[in-house]
Structures are given as C-alpha cells and as structure tokens.
Design an enzyme around this catalytic site. Structure first.
Site, PDB file in Angstrom:
ATOM      1  N   TRP A  26      13.477 -10.610  15.725  1.00 15.11           N
ATOM      2  CA  TRP A  26      14.714 -11.288  16.122  1.00 15.11           C
ATOM      3  C   TRP A  26      14.739 -11.521  17.622  1.00 15.11           C
ATOM      4  O   TRP A  26      14.205 -10.727  18.385  1.00 15.11           O
ATOM      5  CB  TRP A  26      15.919 -10.438  15.736  1.00 15.11           C
ATOM      6  CG  TRP A  26      16.327 -10.608  14.313  1.00 15.11           C
ATOM      7  CD1 TRP A  26      15.793  -9.966  13.226  1.00 15.11           C
ATOM      8  CD2 TRP A  26      17.340 -11.476  13.816  1.00 15.11           C
ATOM      9  NE1 TRP A  26      16.418 -10.382  12.085  1.00 15.11           N
ATOM     10  CE2 TRP A  26      17.386 -11.310  12.415  1.00 15.11           C
ATOM     11  CE3 TRP A  26      18.215 -12.370  14.409  1.00 15.11           C
ATOM     12  CZ2 TRP A  26      18.271 -12.008  11.607  1.00 15.11           C
ATOM     13  CZ3 TRP A  26      19.102 -13.065  13.606  1.00 15.11           C
ATOM     14  CH2 TRP A  26      19.125 -12.879  12.217  1.00 15.11           C
ATOM     15  N   ILE A  83      21.970  -7.188  19.754  1.00 18.79           N
ATOM     16  CA  ILE A  83      23.045  -7.747  20.574  1.00 18.79           C
ATOM     17  C   ILE A  83      24.357  -7.589  19.817  1.00 18.79           C
ATOM     18  O   ILE A  83      24.460  -7.969  18.650  1.00 18.79           O
ATOM     19  CB  ILE A  83      22.746  -9.215  20.936  1.00 18.79           C
ATOM     20  CG1 ILE A  83      21.444  -9.278  21.759  1.00 18.79           C
ATOM     21  CG2 ILE A  83      23.919  -9.828  21.705  1.00 18.79           C
ATOM     22  CD1 ILE A  83      20.958 -10.658  22.094  1.00 18.79           C
ATOM     23  N   GLY A  86      30.606  -9.103  16.299  1.00 15.67           N
ATOM     24  CA  GLY A  86      31.979  -8.782  15.963  1.00 15.67           C
ATOM     25  C   GLY A  86      32.140  -7.795  14.823  1.00 15.67           C
ATOM     26  O   GLY A  86      33.250  -7.562  14.358  1.00 15.67           O
ATOM     27  N   HIS A  89      27.856  -3.691  12.554  1.00 13.36           N
ATOM     28  CA  HIS A  89      26.407  -3.790  12.353  1.00 13.36           C
ATOM     29  C   HIS A  89      25.639  -3.292  13.579  1.00 13.36           C
ATOM     30  O   HIS A  89      24.652  -2.554  13.450  1.00 13.36           O
ATOM     31  CB  HIS A  89      26.042  -5.250  12.040  1.00 13.36           C
ATOM     32  CG  HIS A  89      24.583  -5.494  11.873  1.00 13.36           C
ATOM     33  ND1 HIS A  89      23.899  -5.153  10.727  1.00 13.36           N
ATOM     34  CD2 HIS A  89      23.662  -6.048  12.702  1.00 13.36           C
ATOM     35  CE1 HIS A  89      22.631  -5.480  10.867  1.00 13.36           C
ATOM     36  NE2 HIS A  89      22.460  -6.030  12.053  1.00 13.36           N
ATOM     37  N   PHE A 114      10.494   4.061  23.842  1.00 15.11           N
ATOM     38  CA  PHE A 114      11.730   3.472  23.320  1.00 15.11           C
ATOM     39  C   PHE A 114      12.065   2.218  24.122  1.00 15.11           C
ATOM     40  O   PHE A 114      12.676   2.282  25.182  1.00 15.11           O
ATOM     41  CB  PHE A 114      12.868   4.491  23.396  1.00 15.11           C
ATOM     42  CG  PHE A 114      14.118   4.044  22.697  1.00 15.11           C
ATOM     43  CD1 PHE A 114      14.213   4.129  21.315  1.00 15.11           C
ATOM     44  CD2 PHE A 114      15.187   3.542  23.405  1.00 15.11           C
ATOM     45  CE1 PHE A 114      15.369   3.725  20.658  1.00 15.11           C
ATOM     46  CE2 PHE A 114      16.347   3.138  22.753  1.00 15.11           C
ATOM     47  CZ  PHE A 114      16.440   3.225  21.378  1.00 15.11           C
ATOM     48  N   ARG A 128      16.621  -8.051  31.002  1.00 19.82           N
ATOM     49  CA  ARG A 128      15.824  -6.832  30.868  1.00 19.82           C
ATOM     50  C   ARG A 128      14.477  -7.071  30.182  1.00 19.82           C
ATOM     51  O   ARG A 128      13.703  -6.153  29.996  1.00 19.82           O
ATOM     52  CB  ARG A 128      16.622  -5.798  30.063  1.00 19.82           C
ATOM     53  CG  ARG A 128      17.816  -5.270  30.816  1.00 19.82           C
ATOM     54  CD  ARG A 128      18.858  -4.658  29.906  1.00 19.82           C
ATOM     55  NE  ARG A 128      19.970  -4.092  30.654  1.00 19.82           N
ATOM     56  CZ  ARG A 128      20.952  -4.796  31.214  1.00 19.82           C
ATOM     57  NH1 ARG A 128      20.957  -6.121  31.109  1.00 19.82           N
ATOM     58  NH2 ARG A 128      21.925  -4.204  31.879  1.00 19.82           N
TER      59      ARG A 128
END
Length: 162
Positions: A26, A83, A86, A89, A114, A128
């Site tokens: 993703w 990310i 709303g 999840h 990690f 990042r």
C-alpha cells in the site's frame, strides 16, 4: 521534529549476516522510498544479497517476518505505512503490526527493524520515506537498526552463551 536526538552511527561490516526485507504494498510512492532507503543501508553495511519480499499490507508483515526468522535470517527489516482514516482500522493495524513484529523478535531472538510509519497524513509519510524531498529516511534507519542489533545479538551469544 522527529528524529531529533538520534544517535550518530557509522556503518559496520555486516556481510556475514543473512538479511531479509519484508515490505507492504500500500502507498506505493512511500513504500518505494522506504525500500530504497533500506537498500542503501544494506549496501552501506556491506550486506551483499538481501532477500526482499512484498506483502499486501502492513498487517501481513508479522506473519512473513516470522516465516523468515524461522528460515534462519539474522535480521528482518519490516517496512510499511498506515495512514489514519476515519475508522478504528488505523489503531487495529498499527497495534497488530507492532505487537506481531515484537513477538517475532522475542520468540526467535532475531533482530527486527521496525520501519512501519504510522502517520496522520500522506504528507507526513512522504516526509519520512527517504525520498529526495523527505526530511527523514526511516527505511534506512530501520535497516541500520536491525543490522546493529543483529551484530549485538551475535556478540552476546558468543560472549555470554557459549
């Protein structure tokens, strides 16, 4: 600013280590940056033939990291990005990934880097991701941390457990 106070590390020779990178799919631009950063670190630390494995998402990182640890890899670098949206999840995936990867490290006594970004916005993730315009390179940092930890584990095993 994140990253402030990070220790300064110089690359060490890790050519003896078997290293795998497991990366989510993703958020392609962010993931490409994280993977490129990890590869730069592996090259700087002289890891010659790392295995790179892709998984669908961040949730799947732990199960594949576990399989790689069982195959005898000295270090597994886990890269992903979640990310906030709303729904809850975000919380479930972040918690599962963190707990799962920690369990892999402890159950197998293997270094796990990690490199999972948990961000509120895509802009934070891009900042990042180690891209040219990014302020941080978390893929590089995760790989470097895994390699130094793997070297430390080797030292501890030789010095204290033999």
């Amino acid at each position: 600013m994140a990253g402030h106070g990070a220790p300064e590390q110089r690359p060490v020779d890790c050519h003896e280590l078997r290293v795998a990178v497991v990366a989510a799919s993703w958020h392609e631009q962010v993931m490409d940056g994280l993977i490129d950063g990890a590869r730069r670190a592996l090259k700087d630390y002289r890891v010659e033939e790392p295995k790179v494995v892709r998984v669908p998402g961040t949730f799947e990182l732990a199960v594949v990291a576990d399989a790689l640890a069982r195959k005898g890899y000295d270090a597994v670098v886990a890269l992903g990005v979640v990310i906030r949206g709303g729904t809850p999840h975000f919380d479930y995936v972040c918690s599962a990934a963190t707990d799962g990867l920690n369990r892999v490290a402890l159950d197998h006594q293997v270094a796990v880097g990690f490199g999972v970004l948990t961000c509120d916005t895509e802009e934070q993730a891009l900042d990042r991701a180690g891209l040219e315009e990014s302020r941080e390179d978390k893929g590089y940092e995760a790989a470097a941390a895994a390699l130094v930890t793997a070297q430390t584990l080797r030292y501890v095993r030789r010095a204290y457990l033999d």
